[in-house]
Structures are given as C-alpha cells and as structure tokens.
Scaffold this motif. Structure first.
Motif, short mmCIF file in Angstrom:
data_model
loop_
_atom_site.label_atom_id
_atom_site.label_comp_id
_atom_site.label_asym_id
_atom_site.label_seq_id
_atom_site.Cartn_x
_atom_site.Cartn_y
_atom_site.Cartn_z
N THR A 168 -0.05 5.91 -22.63
CA THR A 168 -0.18 6.77 -23.81
C THR A 168 1.09 7.53 -24.15
O THR A 168 1.15 8.20 -25.18
N ASP A 194 -5.41 8.19 -32.32
CA ASP A 194 -5.98 8.90 -31.17
C ASP A 194 -4.97 8.92 -30.03
O ASP A 194 -4.60 7.88 -29.48
N SER A 243 -6.04 7.37 -26.54
CA SER A 243 -6.18 5.92 -26.33
C SER A 243 -4.82 5.31 -26.00
O SER A 243 -3.78 5.77 -26.48
N LYS A 244 -4.83 4.29 -25.20
CA LYS A 244 -3.58 3.65 -24.81
C LYS A 244 -3.01 2.85 -25.98
O LYS A 244 -3.64 1.91 -26.47
N HIS A 245 -1.84 3.26 -26.40
CA HIS A 245 -1.22 2.58 -27.54
C HIS A 245 0.19 2.08 -27.20
O HIS A 245 0.88 1.53 -28.05
N LYS A 255 -4.42 -1.53 -35.34
CA LYS A 255 -4.00 -1.67 -33.96
C LYS A 255 -3.86 -3.15 -33.58
O LYS A 255 -4.70 -3.97 -33.94
#
Length: 543
Positions: free
Chosen positions: A9, A70, A73-75, A147
């Motif tokens: 993140t 968000d 959340s892992k982005h 995404k």
C-alpha cells in the motif's frame, strides 16, 4: 529469469527503498532504467537520490490521489526480474527492453485497449548472491481510476518471463531443462585459487565421463577413482552393502584443508545414482561386483577387480562404436521433439563422450569441456518421467569409452576425426530439436559449441593426421548447410583423407584401401586391349 511479485500500500516507501542504500548498504548505482510515458519528473538513466526518488514516488501515486482510491487496499505492484548469478549482467538498454516488454505483456501500457498504469524500472546493482536484476514498481490504479486486474498475475508473469528469455537469449528458467546454480562464494573462491573452472564443474565433468564410459556400476567406481577424484558411498541405514548414493570431492591442495564433498544430485540433476543406474547393467551379478568396489572405497582399499578400463580399445571396438554413433544420429532424427526423456538420454551420453575426451586430452578445460557443459543442460530435466518401455537406441557410451582410455597416436587421431564428425551430427539433431521446440537459446548454445568451440578441436586433428589429401564427408546421409556443417568442412586443406575407408584404415579399424596403380601408357593393339589385366603380381602386397 525469475519474477518475484509482492503487493503493498506504500508507493513512497517502496521507491525510497529501491533508490536508497538498502538494509546493509548493498545497493549501488541506483538509477531509473525506464518508465511509462506518464513519468516525466526523472529522466531515463538518471541517478536516483533521496530528493528525486521522493518526487518520482509521488508522481507514481497521482492516479490514486486524484481518484481518492482506498488507501487501505493494496494498489502497489512490485516485481523483481532476476538473472542467475552465473548468467552475468545485462546492459541498461537490454533491461529497458525487457521492462518495456514485461509491462506491455502484463497489461500495464494500455496496448490492450485499456487505460495504462504508471510504472518504473529501477536498477541498484547485483544482489548479495550476485544476481543481476531490476525492480519494477507499478501503480495498480489506472489513469482513469479503474484498477488493473491481478487475476493469475503470478502464472501470467512466469509465462511472460519464459517468452522474454527466448526473445533476449537468456537461460530458460522454468522450461523442461534446469541446471544447478552456483553460489557467488564458489566463484570467488575459485578465482582466488586461480582455478580454470569451479570445483563442482570439474567434478561434474569427471562423473559424466566415468558414467558414460562404463557399462556397469563397478566400472564407474573404478574409472572415477582413476581420475583422481575422491569418492565415497552413502550406504543405506544399517547396511554396509546397499549403496543409495555417492558424493565426490577434489583432493585438497594441502593436508590442512578438508575436502568439499558434493552429492551426485548437487552436481547435476541427471547424475544421481538412481539416474545413472538406469543406463547400466542392472543384473544381480553387476550389483554384487559394484558392492565389492564400493566396499573397497569405504575401507580405503585398492580396487577389487580391474576391468576393461585397464585395456586399450581394439580395432574392432573402434569400428563398432564409431558406427554406433552414426546409427544413433539416424535413429534420433525420428524421435519426437516432445519426448524429453529420450533427448535427455542422448544429450547425457554425448556430453559424457566429450567429457571423457576432455579428461584425457585437456590439461586445462578447453573446447571439449565447454562442449560437454553445453550439452549437459539438455540432459537435465526438471522432472524425469517415470520409466516407460521404449525401443532401445544406439548409444554413444562406447564412444565415451574410446575417448577416455585410448593411447595417443596417429591411428587414434584419425579415429577421433571420424568420431568428432559423428558426434557433431548428433549435436545437430539436438540443436534441431531445441529449435523446433522454440528453445532458441538452448539451440544456439549447442550450435556455438559445435561450430565454434569444436572448430579448434578439428584444427588440431587436421594437423595431426598423416598424409592429408582432400576433404571428406564422413556421414553421407547428413547434408551440410551454410550454418551447420555436419561432418568435415567441405573445403580444401582440411587435412582429412578423401574417403571413409581411408579414415577407417588410419584409425586402425580396417585393411588399407586398395588404390589402382598407374603405369605409363604404351601403344596397344586392338587384340591386346581386350585382354584382361593380370593382377597376380599384386597378390600378397600389403602396406
């Protein structure tokens, strides 16, 4: 090339780490290799520091900030693309091409019709283990706020890397074939001692030579002892007769040093004792003889019973085993390219023949050792299939015996010329198999060995054969091409005899070829010209 994927993140934290000194100051030459078109704050190839790295990280996170993604959340997608330590290093231009292709194939560039993701590729020196590599950081938030799909990203990345390995001529990491890697400390120690090759490479060559030249396990033990290599058996639990494995070591330079032992499987995947046994006589009589030799080793005694390794090959053996290699070439042309086990067997024996030749003639590892090494990769399967019944193939094991124990002399050199041509034919078949299977880097490795490295061997043989005349095409059924010459090169001055019978004679495997004698022409009458020629005066003449 090995892809290693993690997700997180914190884009800023990742970029600052990649551009920083590392946990133990192991990072060097931190620089931006390439990046997506949206990245403009740092030029490609520019050195990275704390200031511009932070700017770069914030630029990477712009889509996330704009679309208020968000933060929990892992982005952040992070992948390292790494070579094995013994593959050397790539240029920045090569890494840039690999990074661009990886990004495109993974769907980061927008070439699939979807909005692109922002990504960068960073280099910060080799790893502690000596692996050249790059890191790619990717924002999984696309430029429109959607995404990127991470579904099956690991198998997808492995598939992409496999394609890139072929495209850029890198070692195939996840194909059917796999070699044992070498630790940088091994390489450093070998350089410090001034060794021409790593001890593990020397041991692998010795084991390959001895195993290929042997018809049973007892002979293998005796031959390996004869090379000067240290060997010890691994007995089954509570047994002094049942051997389950073995290990080998080079003799230390001085008594104060302890030998460094390697199990057969640590040398190469195809050199475990069970794998070697699949190519030997498996009778109970052979097993009993092997047990006696292993016990002699374990007790520090001399060999139990000398065998054929103590004898010089006969002319009949030269003829038989040379012809068998020629038959092998004809047979393997019909083996399907999707039969890896059969091709591995052929490569193992051919590699072993060159290894045997190298041990006998090369004081320092040279072209024969290089050729054995190039072929050994094809012999090592990632997974060996369960044993299936197949029609037996002709073998190159006899060639290994000839090349390992023949005394040096003119006849031996001529025999080597014939064997070299036959073995190169076999290498051509292996090359063609790799090429047909799409393994271009493996095909090129074999081609370079046969056409470049073995050219040195052929030149040595050309200068040693007596009475050079005209070139010879030893294997009539193998046509030469501009890129691959399957027998002696078809050009004047090769130093090889004109016909196959003459080669066999020089090798000591046949009687001298009979050539017609020329006498001065004299006038004849029509009746005289019709008379048969009396050849009785030539009877009993032998050279």
């Amino acid at each position: 090339m090995m892809p290693n994927i993690t997700k997180g993140t914190k884009m800023v934290g990742l970029i600052m780490y990649l551009a920083g000194p590392g946990r133990s100051n192991e990072h060097t030459g931190m620089r931006l290799i390439t990046a997506s078109d949206a990245i403009v704050s740092v030029e490609r190839g520019a050195a990275l520091n704390a200031e511009n790295a932070k700017t770069l990280a914030h630029e990477m996170d712009i889509p996330k900030a704009v679309f208020a993604a968000d933060s929990a959340s892992k982005h952040v997608f992070h992948v390292s693309l790494s070579l094995k330590a013994d593959e050397g290093s790539l240029t920045d231009e090569q890494w840039a091409g690999i990074a661009q292709d990886f990004a495109e194939e993974m769907g980061f560039t927008g070439s699939d019709g979807k909005p692109p993701c922002r990504w960068v590729a960073i280099h910060h020196g080799v790893s502690k283990a000596g692996n050249d590599h790059i890191h790619m950081a990717v924002s999984m938030i696309r430029e429109d706020g959607t995404k990127w799909s991470q579904h099956n990203d690991q198998p997808r990345s492995q598939k992409v890397c496999a394609a890139l390995e072929e495209k850029y001529g890198l070692r195939v990491g996840r194909g059917e074939h796999a070699e044992r890697g070498y630790h940088p400390k091994e390489q450093e120690a070998a350089r410090a001692q001034g060794l021409a090759e790593l001890p593990r490479e020397t041991l692998q060559r010795s084991v390959r030579a001895a195993s290929t030249a042997s018809i049973d396990e007892a002979e293998f033990v005796r031959r390996l002892r004869g090379t000067g290599v240290l060997i010890r058996p691994r007995f089954a639990k509570d047994s002094t007769t049942v051997v389950e494995g073995y290990s080998v070591a080079l003799k230390p330079a001085n008594r104060a040093e302890k030998p460094v032992w390697f199990g057969g499987g640590k040398l190469a995947r195809d050199l475990t004792l069970p794998r070697l046994r699949s190519g030997w006589d498996g009778s109970q009589e052979a097993a009993d003889a092997a047990a006696l030799e292993w016990q002699a080793v374990a007790q520090g005694q001399r060999i139990a019973s000398p065998g054929r390794e103590a004898l010089q090959p006969t002319a009949e053996q030269w003829e038989k085993y040379t012809a068998e290699v020629g038959s092998l070439y004809e047979r393997i042309k019909t083996v399907p390219v999707d039969d890896p086990a059969m091709w591995a067997q052929v490569a193992r024996e051919t590699s072993g023949a060159f290894a045997a030749w190298s041990l006998r003639t090369e004081a320092v590892p040279g072209p024969l050792a290089d050729t054995a090494k190039a072929l050994s990769r094809t012999a090592q399967l990632r997974r060996f299939p369960t044993k299936t019944e197949r029609a037996p193939l002709p073998s190159a094991k006899g060639a290994g015996m000839l090349l390992m124990q023949s005394a040096v002399g003119p006849s031996t050199t001529a025999g080597e010329a014939l064997l070299l041509a036959q073995l190169r034919n076999t290498m051509r078949a292996i090359h063609d198999m790799h090429k047909a299977s799409g393994r271009l880097s493996d095909a090129e490795r074999v081609r370079v060995a046969a056409m470049d490295r073995l050219r040195e061997v052929k030149a040595r043989i050309d200068g040693a054969i007596p009475n050079p005349t005209q070139p010879v095409v030893v294997h009539e059924t193998a046509p030469a091409t501009s890129k691959w010459i399957t027998a002696a090169e078809s050009r004047p001055g090769t130093g090889l005899p004109e016909d196959l019978d003459q080669v066999k004679f020089l090798a000591g495997v046949s009687r001298p070829p009979q050539k017609p004698t020329q006498t001065p022409a004299k006038p004849t009458t029509s009746s005289e010209s019709a008379k048969p020629v009396d050849k009785s005066r030539d009877k009993g003449r032998r050279r």
